[in-house]
Design an enzyme around this catalytic site. Structure first.
Site, short mmCIF file in Angstrom:
data_model
loop_
_atom_site.label_atom_id
_atom_site.label_comp_id
_atom_site.label_asym_id
_atom_site.label_seq_id
_atom_site.Cartn_x
_atom_site.Cartn_y
_atom_site.Cartn_z
CE LYS A 55 -3.64 -2.20 2.64
NZ LYS A 55 -4.38 -2.21 3.89
CB VAL A 57 0.77 7.45 1.78
CG1 VAL A 57 0.10 8.75 2.09
CG2 VAL A 57 0.42 6.42 2.83
CD GLU A 59 2.63 14.05 -5.09
OE1 GLU A 59 2.44 15.14 -4.52
OE2 GLU A 59 3.73 13.72 -5.54
#
Length: 99
Positions: A55, A57, A59
């Site tokens: 996974k 994040v 920007e």
């Protein structure tokens, strides 16, 4: 950080064209301009999210950096700048005159 301190699209008011339309005239931060950034990997694997099973994040995790720099300028000298880039020509006229 680059958008807050350096990046600016300058438009010619006569014709409406961008004056700095390539990376030669457009200042972007380089490695020496940015402090070290640490990448943190959380434990656990999600095999349903994507092929890399990670996974990200991206920007979203750094979208408040420009605002944090603007607040740092305000805390340092009391001048609130509400548009980017945060340049000296926006700070100096707003400084109080010391006699």
């Amino acid at each position: 950080m680059g958008s807050a301190l350096h990046e600016e699209a300058i438009i010619d008011p006569r014709f409406g064209f961008f004056v700095n339309h390539n990376l030669v005239e457009y200042h972007v931060p380089v490695h020496a301009d940015i402090p070290a950034i640490e990448a943190i990997f959380l434990p656990g694997v999600d095999d349903k999210i994507n092929l890399l099973k990670i996974k990200v994040v991206c920007e979203l995790g750094i979208c408040g950096a420009g605002a944090a720099l603007a607040i740092a300028v305000f805390n340092a000298c009391g001048v609130r700048i509400r548009n980017y880039p945060l340049t000296l020509d926006k700070v100096l006229p707003a400084l109080p005159v010391i006699a």
